[in-house]
Design a protein around this motif. Structure first.
Motif, PDB file in Angstrom:
ATOM      1  N   GLN A 163     137.568 -12.055  51.347  1.00 33.75           N
ATOM      2  CA  GLN A 163     138.153 -11.373  50.191  1.00 33.75           C
ATOM      3  C   GLN A 163     137.022 -11.188  49.186  1.00 33.75           C
ATOM      4  N   ILE A 164     136.556  -9.947  49.008  1.00 33.10           N
ATOM      5  CA  ILE A 164     135.371  -9.682  48.193  1.00 33.10           C
ATOM      6  C   ILE A 164     135.776  -8.989  46.889  1.00 33.10           C
ATOM      7  N   PRO A 165     135.487  -9.605  45.742  1.00 33.41           N
ATOM      8  CA  PRO A 165     135.746  -8.922  44.463  1.00 33.41           C
ATOM      9  C   PRO A 165     134.933  -7.631  44.368  1.00 33.41           C
ATOM     10  N   ILE A 166     135.534  -6.584  43.860  1.00 33.59           N
ATOM     11  CA  ILE A 166     134.872  -5.287  43.777  1.00 33.59           C
ATOM     12  C   ILE A 166     133.576  -5.372  42.974  1.00 33.59           C
ATOM     13  N   GLY A 167     133.558  -6.194  41.943  1.00 33.19           N
ATOM     14  CA  GLY A 167     132.366  -6.309  41.116  1.00 33.19           C
ATOM     15  C   GLY A 167     131.156  -6.830  41.857  1.00 33.19           C
ATOM     16  N   GLU A 168     131.367  -7.540  42.981  1.00 32.52           N
ATOM     17  CA  GLU A 168     130.251  -8.078  43.755  1.00 32.52           C
ATOM     18  C   GLU A 168     129.687  -7.067  44.748  1.00 32.52           C
ATOM     19  N   VAL A 169     130.379  -5.966  44.949  1.00 34.20           N
ATOM     20  CA  VAL A 169     129.917  -4.946  45.903  1.00 34.20           C
ATOM     21  C   VAL A 169     128.778  -4.148  45.278  1.00 34.20           C
ATOM     22  N   ILE A 170     127.652  -4.078  45.977  1.00 32.21           N
ATOM     23  CA  ILE A 170     126.514  -3.287  45.509  1.00 32.21           C
ATOM     24  C   ILE A 170     126.683  -1.828  45.908  1.00 32.21           C
ATOM     25  N   TYR A 171     127.104  -1.611  47.158  1.00 33.59           N
ATOM     26  CA  TYR A 171     127.405  -0.246  47.582  1.00 33.59           C
ATOM     27  C   TYR A 171     128.307  -0.261  48.815  1.00 33.59           C
ATOM     28  N   PHE A 172     128.963   0.868  49.050  1.00 36.60           N
ATOM     29  CA  PHE A 172     129.705   1.145  50.275  1.00 36.60           C
ATOM     30  C   PHE A 172     128.963   2.263  51.006  1.00 36.60           C
ATOM     31  N   HIS A 173     128.817   2.110  52.326  1.00 32.19           N
ATOM     32  CA  HIS A 173     128.166   3.171  53.102  1.00 32.19           C
ATOM     33  C   HIS A 173     128.904   3.338  54.427  1.00 32.19           C
ATOM     34  N   ALA A 174     129.300   4.561  54.736  1.00 30.09           N
ATOM     35  CA  ALA A 174     130.113   4.832  55.923  1.00 30.09           C
ATOM     36  C   ALA A 174     129.260   5.274  57.101  1.00 30.09           C
ATOM     37  N   ASP A 175     129.666   4.821  58.310  1.00 29.69           N
ATOM     38  CA  ASP A 175     129.134   5.400  59.533  1.00 29.69           C
ATOM     39  C   ASP A 175     130.306   5.996  60.307  1.00 29.69           C
ATOM     40  N   ASP A 176     130.172   6.200  61.611  1.00 31.96           N
ATOM     41  CA  ASP A 176     131.206   6.907  62.366  1.00 31.96           C
ATOM     42  C   ASP A 176     132.545   6.171  62.401  1.00 31.96           C
ATOM     43  N   LYS A 177     132.533   4.844  62.537  1.00 34.55           N
ATOM     44  CA  LYS A 177     133.771   4.101  62.733  1.00 34.55           C
ATOM     45  C   LYS A 177     134.113   3.164  61.592  1.00 34.55           C
ATOM     46  N   TYR A 178     133.093   2.665  60.883  1.00 35.87           N
ATOM     47  CA  TYR A 178     133.325   1.659  59.858  1.00 35.87           C
ATOM     48  C   TYR A 178     132.654   2.053  58.549  1.00 35.87           C
ATOM     49  N   THR A 179     133.044   1.350  57.484  1.00 39.21           N
ATOM     50  CA  THR A 179     132.356   1.444  56.211  1.00 39.21           C
ATOM     51  C   THR A 179     131.723   0.088  55.924  1.00 39.21           C
ATOM     52  N   CYS A 180     130.429   0.101  55.659  1.00 38.10           N
ATOM     53  CA  CYS A 180     129.701  -1.130  55.347  1.00 38.10           C
ATOM     54  C   CYS A 180     129.902  -1.477  53.882  1.00 38.10           C
ATOM     55  N   VAL A 181     130.222  -2.743  53.610  1.00 44.14           N
ATOM     56  CA  VAL A 181     130.344  -3.260  52.249  1.00 44.14           C
ATOM     57  C   VAL A 181     129.125  -4.150  52.015  1.00 44.14           C
TER      58      VAL A 181
END
Length: 255
Positions: A163-181
């Motif tokens: 369970q990751i608080p949004i404030g701790e996310v540096i970036y989201f990056h999508a590939d073909d199947k998943y989105t990297c957090v």
């Protein structure tokens, strides 16, 4: 001067109809490719570097707006959309070219004249127009609708869920199947598409810098330009840099 164009539409008969209309209105324009998905369109634009891309907005994989956001070369974009006239005011106000479905000869003729005036005289476009139009379309009362802002994301790392608080996310990056957090602690995976995340994140905190990337401005350390004037973002605690597509470079001019 010979100009080249690509048409992207998941309904191939509509793409063929647009190709036929353009052949009548602008016979000198060469149609170099027909794409049926957003990802196919993005790949062909990168490979072929056409002068113009006619992009359907609603396509599988990536929308026309998402494809346009990722264009790095000089390709001029015309959106082909089934949105109603009210929603298309967003495009008018951002000075973008668009054609309503079903495509009518008279309206397409106006677009052709506008393209000829801008391309054949080498008039530069507005690099911020795509981002402005996207913001208008996703704003309340626009063509899109905003969901409540996210506070946490449930993401996997190996066999564990976090369970990751949004404030701790540096970036989201999508590939073909998943989105990297990406956080300071590491990388996690979710299945939520970038387009859906963009509607749920606070735009004051998260900024879209590429069709596949959303960054948390709170973690931004600075910017860097390379010898080709391409812009890259630097983040506190990370050695990795992220590129900014030309549609969003204007957001960082003050840095």
């Amino acid at each position: 001067m010979s100009l080249r164009a690509l048409i992207a539409d998941d309904e191939i008969h509509l793409a063929e109809h647009l190709k036929s209309e353009l052949a009548q209105l602008w016979p000198e324009l060469e149609i170099v490719a027909l794409a049926r998905t957003g990802r196919e369109a993005a790949a062909q634009i990168e490979a072929l570097q056409p002068d113009i891309a006619f992009l359907d907005i609603q396509m599988p994989g990536l929308t026309g707006l998402e494809v346009a956001e990722g264009i790095e070369g000089p390709t001029r974009v015309v959106f082909v959309t089934a949105f109603d006239e009210f929603a298309c005011q967003a495009f008018e106000q951002a000075a973008l070219d668009y054609v309503l479905k079903p495509v009518k000869t008279e309206r397409l003729h106006k677009t052709v004249q506008r393209l000829q005036a801008s391309l054949l005289t080498s008039q530069p476009g507005d690099e911020g127009a795509l981002a402005e139009a996207l913001g208008r379309l996703q704003a309340p009362g626009g063509a899109g609708s905003a969901a409540p802002a996210l506070r946490y994301v449930r993401a996997s790392q190996g066999e564990l869920m976090h369970q990751i608080p949004i404030g701790e996310v540096i970036y989201f990056h999508a590939d073909d199947k998943y989105t990297c957090v990406r956080t300071a602690e590491g990388e996690y995976l979710i299945r939520t598409p970038i387009a859906e995340l963009a509607q749920q994140l606070d735009p004051q905190d998260f900024c879209r810098v590429h069709r596949a990337t959303l960054v948390n401005l709170a973690h931004l350390a600075g910017t860097r330009r390379d010898e080709l004037s391409r812009l890259f973002l630097r983040f506190r605690g990370l050695s990795q840099e992220l590129p900014v597509s030309r549609a969003y470079v204007h957001l960082f001019k003050a840095m």
